[in-house]
Motif scaffolding. Structure first.
Motif, short mmCIF file in Angstrom:
data_model
loop_
_atom_site.label_atom_id
_atom_site.label_comp_id
_atom_site.label_asym_id
_atom_site.label_seq_id
_atom_site.Cartn_x
_atom_site.Cartn_y
_atom_site.Cartn_z
N HIS A 182 43.61 60.88 46.22
CA HIS A 182 42.39 60.15 45.87
C HIS A 182 41.24 61.12 45.62
O HIS A 182 41.23 62.24 46.13
CB HIS A 182 42.01 59.18 47.00
CG HIS A 182 42.88 57.96 47.04
ND1 HIS A 182 42.76 56.99 48.00
CD2 HIS A 182 43.87 57.55 46.19
CE1 HIS A 182 43.64 56.03 47.75
NE2 HIS A 182 44.33 56.35 46.67
N CYS A 188 42.24 57.61 53.91
CA CYS A 188 42.82 56.26 53.95
C CYS A 188 44.33 56.30 54.12
O CYS A 188 44.96 55.27 54.30
CB CYS A 188 42.47 55.51 52.68
SG CYS A 188 43.31 56.18 51.22
N CYS A 218 44.55 61.51 51.72
CA CYS A 218 43.16 61.06 51.82
C CYS A 218 42.91 60.49 53.22
O CYS A 218 43.85 60.19 53.96
CB CYS A 218 42.96 59.98 50.76
SG CYS A 218 41.30 59.33 50.65
N HIS A 259 38.43 56.01 46.46
CA HIS A 259 39.86 55.79 46.69
C HIS A 259 40.56 55.42 45.39
O HIS A 259 41.28 54.43 45.30
CB HIS A 259 40.08 54.75 47.79
CG HIS A 259 39.48 55.18 49.09
ND1 HIS A 259 40.04 56.18 49.87
CD2 HIS A 259 38.33 54.81 49.71
CE1 HIS A 259 39.27 56.38 50.93
NE2 HIS A 259 38.23 55.58 50.86
#
Ligand SMILES: [Zn+2]
Length: 312
Positions: free
Chosen positions: A177, A172, A170, A160
């Motif tokens: 990332h 997340c 991503c 990340h």
């Protein structure tokens, strides 16, 4: 005699093993299904530990590996992707209460790195970068023979880190990332987007193409599939160059399914890594290795963590 119970908590399996002294092999081990959708995963884990417990009940420590984020200082599992009932879960405290022995926990990628340093591909190295490249990209960093954990135990999320500010989303939720390019998910997303845009390929847009399907198509010469892995390798090279500049390790170890793609991924990685380091000295004597411990990395990492704590 020193006895350690080691736990590997996964989304599909819970594993427990007993290690004694310096013996590399477990004296006992057992695994059960996690059944994370059913309540009381912790109750199943307790039962599993009781099943491997030595007859005399003498255990010096329990070590556990769990997908993060996990706070190794407090032993609290903040969140773990598959076991929804474990939120801010005081894991180590609960096990200490049940068994009366010190319990240590850290996230699976950190501990896989620690395992490779102690027992695997990074043995004898003092400064180690470990990557797991599979559905996501995870990382572990060992500096001067110590696992980097950070203030809140949240180091080292190497996947990340931003490699392209306006890049794809991503897992997340952030953009660009390393994981969004170089993970299996990133490779699949690139191919799906290109197919949707009408790009020619032996793969079909109607089907969900896995990273493995794409790797197979690449080996048959499919240009889109080859490009997907080249992009993954290129950004992995950019990411690793960044980390070489920060940590200057003597070895970089790659684990995880996608990292087994060989030249398909690593030819582009090598070119990109050379292109992005600021001085060739970073690459002098640098060992790029494949992880050696496979499925046992969680158990061995949890064991190594417990041993380090007992020796501290
Ligand atoms: Zn991310």
């Amino acid at each position: 005699m020193r006895t350690i119970i080691s736990l590997d908590i996964g989304g599909t399996q819970l594993r427990a093993a007993v290690y004694q002294d310096d013996k590399r092999e477990a004296v006992t081990q057992k695994r059960i299904k996690t059944n994370a959708n059913e309540p009381d995963t912790f109750g199943r884990l307790l039962k599993l530990i009781e099943d491997v417990m030595p007859r005399d009940g003498k255990v010096d420590a329990i070590g556990a590996s769990c997908p993060g984020p996990v706070d190794p200082k407090t032993g609290v599992i903040m969140f773990t992707p598959n076991i929804k009932e474990w939120r801010d879960f005081p894991f180590a405290a609960k096990l200490m209460k049940s068994f009366g022995v010190p319990t240590y926990v850290d996230n699976d990628a950190n501990l896989a790195g620690l395992a490779e340093w102690k027992f695997g591909a990074a043995r004898g190295h003092h400064n180690v970068l470990y990557f797991t490249v599979s559905t996501g990209v995870g990382g572990g960093v060992i500096i001067n023979d110590r696992l980097l954990q950070g203030t809140h135990g949240l180091a080292a999320e190497l996947g990340h880190t931003t490699v392209q500010a306006d890049g794809p989303v991503c897992g997340c939720g952030q953009r660009g990332h390393l994981e969004s390019f170089s993970s299996g998910t990133g490779i699949e997303r690139f191919v799906a987007d290109q197919l949707k845009a009408g790009r020619e390929s032996t793969l079909r847009a109607e089907k969900k193409n896995s990273a493995r399907d794409i790797s197979e198509a690449a080996s048959q010469g499919d240009a889109l599939s080859i490009e997907a892995y080249q992009i993954a390798g290129k950004y992995l090279g950019i990411g690793v160059a960044n980390f070489l500049h920060i940590f200057n390790p003597s070895v970089v170890v790659f684990g995880g399914g996608v990292s087994q793609s060989g030249p398909l991924l690593f030819d582009a990685f090598d070119v990109s890594l050379k292109e992005h380091v600021i001085h060739p000295r970073y690459l002098e004597g640098l060992v790029i290795a494949r992880a050696e411990l496979g499925d046992d990395s969680g158990l061995l990492g949890a064991r190594a963590l417990a041993e380090l704590k007992l020796d501290a």
